[in-house]
Enzyme design. Structure first.
Site, short mmCIF file in Angstrom:
data_model
loop_
_atom_site.label_atom_id
_atom_site.label_comp_id
_atom_site.label_asym_id
_atom_site.label_seq_id
_atom_site.Cartn_x
_atom_site.Cartn_y
_atom_site.Cartn_z
N ASP A 31 0.83 -1.20 0.00
CA ASP A 31 0.00 0.00 0.00
C ASP A 31 0.87 1.25 0.00
O ASP A 31 1.99 1.25 0.51
CB ASP A 31 -0.91 -0.03 1.24
CG ASP A 31 -2.06 0.94 1.12
OD1 ASP A 31 -2.36 1.40 -0.01
OD2 ASP A 31 -2.69 1.24 2.16
N GLY A 32 0.32 2.33 -0.56
CA GLY A 32 0.99 3.63 -0.50
C GLY A 32 1.53 4.13 -1.83
O GLY A 32 2.18 5.18 -1.87
N ASN A 33 1.24 3.42 -2.91
CA ASN A 33 1.74 3.86 -4.23
C ASN A 33 1.21 5.24 -4.61
O ASN A 33 1.95 6.08 -5.14
CB ASN A 33 1.30 2.89 -5.33
CG ASN A 33 1.90 1.51 -5.17
OD1 ASN A 33 2.79 1.32 -4.36
ND2 ASN A 33 1.40 0.55 -5.93
N SER A 76 -7.58 -5.29 -5.25
CA SER A 76 -8.65 -5.87 -4.44
C SER A 76 -9.99 -5.79 -5.18
O SER A 76 -10.15 -5.01 -6.13
CB SER A 76 -8.75 -5.14 -3.10
OG SER A 76 -9.38 -3.89 -3.26
N ASN A 79 -11.04 -2.32 -5.32
CA ASN A 79 -10.28 -1.33 -6.09
C ASN A 79 -10.95 -0.92 -7.40
O ASN A 79 -10.57 0.08 -8.01
CB ASN A 79 -8.84 -1.80 -6.35
CG ASN A 79 -7.96 -1.79 -5.12
OD1 ASN A 79 -7.07 -2.61 -4.95
ND2 ASN A 79 -8.19 -0.83 -4.22
N TRP A 80 -12.02 -1.66 -7.80
CA TRP A 80 -12.79 -1.24 -8.99
C TRP A 80 -13.47 0.10 -8.75
O TRP A 80 -13.91 0.75 -9.70
CB TRP A 80 -13.85 -2.29 -9.33
CG TRP A 80 -13.29 -3.63 -9.70
CD1 TRP A 80 -13.28 -4.75 -8.91
CD2 TRP A 80 -12.69 -4.02 -10.94
NE1 TRP A 80 -12.69 -5.80 -9.58
CE2 TRP A 80 -12.32 -5.38 -10.83
CE3 TRP A 80 -12.41 -3.35 -12.14
CZ2 TRP A 80 -11.70 -6.08 -11.87
CZ3 TRP A 80 -11.79 -4.04 -13.16
CH2 TRP A 80 -11.45 -5.39 -13.03
N ARG A 82 -12.17 2.76 -7.92
CA ARG A 82 -11.29 3.88 -8.29
C ARG A 82 -11.68 4.41 -9.67
O ARG A 82 -12.49 3.82 -10.35
CB ARG A 82 -9.84 3.41 -8.26
CG ARG A 82 -9.45 2.96 -6.86
CD ARG A 82 -7.99 2.64 -6.75
NE ARG A 82 -7.69 2.29 -5.36
CZ ARG A 82 -6.50 2.28 -4.82
NH1 ARG A 82 -5.45 2.62 -5.56
NH2 ARG A 82 -6.31 1.96 -3.56
N ARG A 205 -4.89 -1.82 8.85
CA ARG A 205 -6.11 -2.61 8.57
C ARG A 205 -5.76 -3.66 7.54
O ARG A 205 -4.74 -3.56 6.85
CB ARG A 205 -7.26 -1.71 8.09
CG ARG A 205 -6.91 -0.84 6.91
CD ARG A 205 -8.12 -0.02 6.43
NE ARG A 205 -7.73 0.93 5.41
CZ ARG A 205 -7.43 2.21 5.62
NH1 ARG A 205 -7.51 2.71 6.85
NH2 ARG A 205 -7.08 2.99 4.63
N SER A 207 -8.01 -4.73 5.08
CA SER A 207 -8.66 -4.46 3.78
C SER A 207 -9.04 -5.71 3.00
O SER A 207 -8.78 -5.80 1.79
CB SER A 207 -7.77 -3.54 2.92
OG SER A 207 -7.51 -2.33 3.60
C1 IPE Z 1 -5.41 -2.70 -0.23
O1 IPE Z 1 -5.08 -1.37 -0.36
C2 IPE Z 1 -5.39 -3.37 -1.56
C3 IPE Z 1 -4.08 -3.51 -2.18
C4 IPE Z 1 -2.94 -3.20 -1.66
C5 IPE Z 1 -4.10 -4.07 -3.51
P1 IPE Z 1 -6.18 -0.23 -0.49
O2 IPE Z 1 -5.46 1.06 -0.60
O3 IPE Z 1 -7.14 -0.56 -1.56
O4 IPE Z 1 -6.96 -0.33 0.91
P2 IPE Z 1 -7.83 0.74 1.68
O5 IPE Z 1 -8.85 1.26 0.71
O6 IPE Z 1 -6.91 1.83 2.11
O7 IPE Z 1 -8.41 0.01 2.84
C1 IPE Z 2 -1.65 0.26 -3.30
O1 IPE Z 2 -1.39 1.61 -3.32
C2 IPE Z 2 -1.86 -0.33 -4.67
C3 IPE Z 2 -3.26 -0.68 -4.98
C4 IPE Z 2 -4.25 -0.63 -4.14
C5 IPE Z 2 -3.54 -1.12 -6.32
P1 IPE Z 2 -2.56 2.68 -3.30
O2 IPE Z 2 -2.95 3.00 -4.71
O3 IPE Z 2 -3.69 2.23 -2.45
O4 IPE Z 2 -1.83 3.92 -2.65
P2 IPE Z 2 -2.46 4.92 -1.59
O5 IPE Z 2 -2.94 4.11 -0.45
O6 IPE Z 2 -3.57 5.66 -2.27
O7 IPE Z 2 -1.32 5.82 -1.23
MG MG Z 3 -4.07 2.43 -0.49
#
Ligand code: IPE
Ligand code: IPE
Ligand code: MG
Length: 253
Positions: A31-33, A76, A79-80, A82, A205, A207
């Site tokens: 997470d955090g990209n 996840s 993630n759809w 987004r 969390r 998730s």
């Molecule tokens: C969890 O990260 C899913 C992945 C790392 C692929 P999210 O960024 O989607 O999770 P939430 O929305 O912060 O809980």
């Molecule tokens: C995790 O990074 C990758 C995916 C969920 C696909 P995020 O895209 O959730 O990065 P943040 O949490 O918004 O920084």
């Molecule tokens: Mg995230």
């Protein structure tokens, strides 16, 4: 415990030797990209690209630390939600990643599997996933599992549906259903449960990740954003893991 193992020779391309007391199966919520990219004034996809490069480094490092199974959360079922631009950018990145990494994974003797519901993914991506799984089928050095369109609840629901079908068809007696039964229907049926689940980016969390499988996993939450996460961070986490006591409900001796 010292990581990597004291005197460990540069990894051969055979099966890893599990570190005594080390995790056999590590799962990572990468997470955090998005925040990493935003902090640099760049689009979110730029962060996802940087994150994909980190996967390669971490995959390479794992066998040297005795890790036999690495499972990474790539996309996840939630993630759809987004933007269409981010989702299609990610799907394109998965296709590119598979095309680019296939040969390297084979050379590194890494067996790749995907978990999650493939039905919603586009046909081209699905074909690449199937191909990579088949191509690396006899690799033995490490098991990489990529969770793509994966959600723990969705996985349990799909497993339950298949279990119910077996009951309806007379192949399974409801009286025989116990906690060993459901895991056989999960996407992870051939994998051991994770020993250690790591989440980057400071969020504490899960998730919807490996809900059933992580019942007794140790958790580590690190503030590092995934594109900044290096094998050295993994080593520090493994050292902490080595100092933990896993009790599984028992009283310490
Ligand atoms: C969890 O990260 C899913 C992945 C790392 C692929 P999210 O960024 O989607 O999770 P939430 O929305 O912060 O809980
Ligand atoms: C995790 O990074 C990758 C995916 C969920 C696909 P995020 O895209 O959730 O990065 P943040 O949490 O918004 O920084
Ligand atoms: Mg995230």
């Amino acid at each position: 415990m010292a990581w990597p193992r004291k005197g460990a020779s540069p990894a051969g391309r055979d099966s890893p030797t599990a570190e005594p007391g080390g995790p056999r199966h590590v799962a990572i919520i990468m997470d955090g990209n998005g925040r990493w990219a935003q902090g640099r004034g760049r689009p979110r996809l730029f962060g996802h690209q940087a994150g994909a490069r980190r996967v390669r480094e971490v995959v390479r490092a794992c066998p040297d630390y005795g890790i036999e199974y690495l499972t990474v959360f790539a996309f996840s079922t939630e993630n759809w939600k987004r933007t269409q631009m981010e989702v299609s950018g990610l799907m394109g990145l998965f296709r590119t990643y598979i095309r680019k990494e296939a040969r390297e994974l084979l050379r590194e003797n890494v067996r790749v599997r995907f978990i999650g519901d493939r039905v919603k993914l586009d046909a081209k991506l699905r074909a690449l996933m199937d191909e990579l799984e088949q191509m690396t089928e006899s690799c033995t050095r490490m098991n990489l599992t990529v969770a793509l369109n994966y959600g723990g609840r969705d996985e349990v629901a799909r497993a339950t549906r298949r279990l119910a079908e077996d009951v309806a068809a007379g192949r399974l007696d409801p009286a025989d259903v116990d906690e060993e039964t459901l895991p056989r229907y999960l996407d992870t049926c051939v994998l051991p449960d994770p020993d250690l689940v790591i989440r980057t980016s400071g969020e504490a969390r899960i998730s919807n990740f490996l809900l059933w499988q992580s019942a007794y996993a140790e958790y580590e939450f690190t503030p590092i954003l995934w594109p900044d996460f290096t094998p050295q961070h993994l080593v520090e986490i493994l050292e902490r893991y080595g100092r933990r006591e896993r009790r599984f409900g028992k009283v310490p001796v």
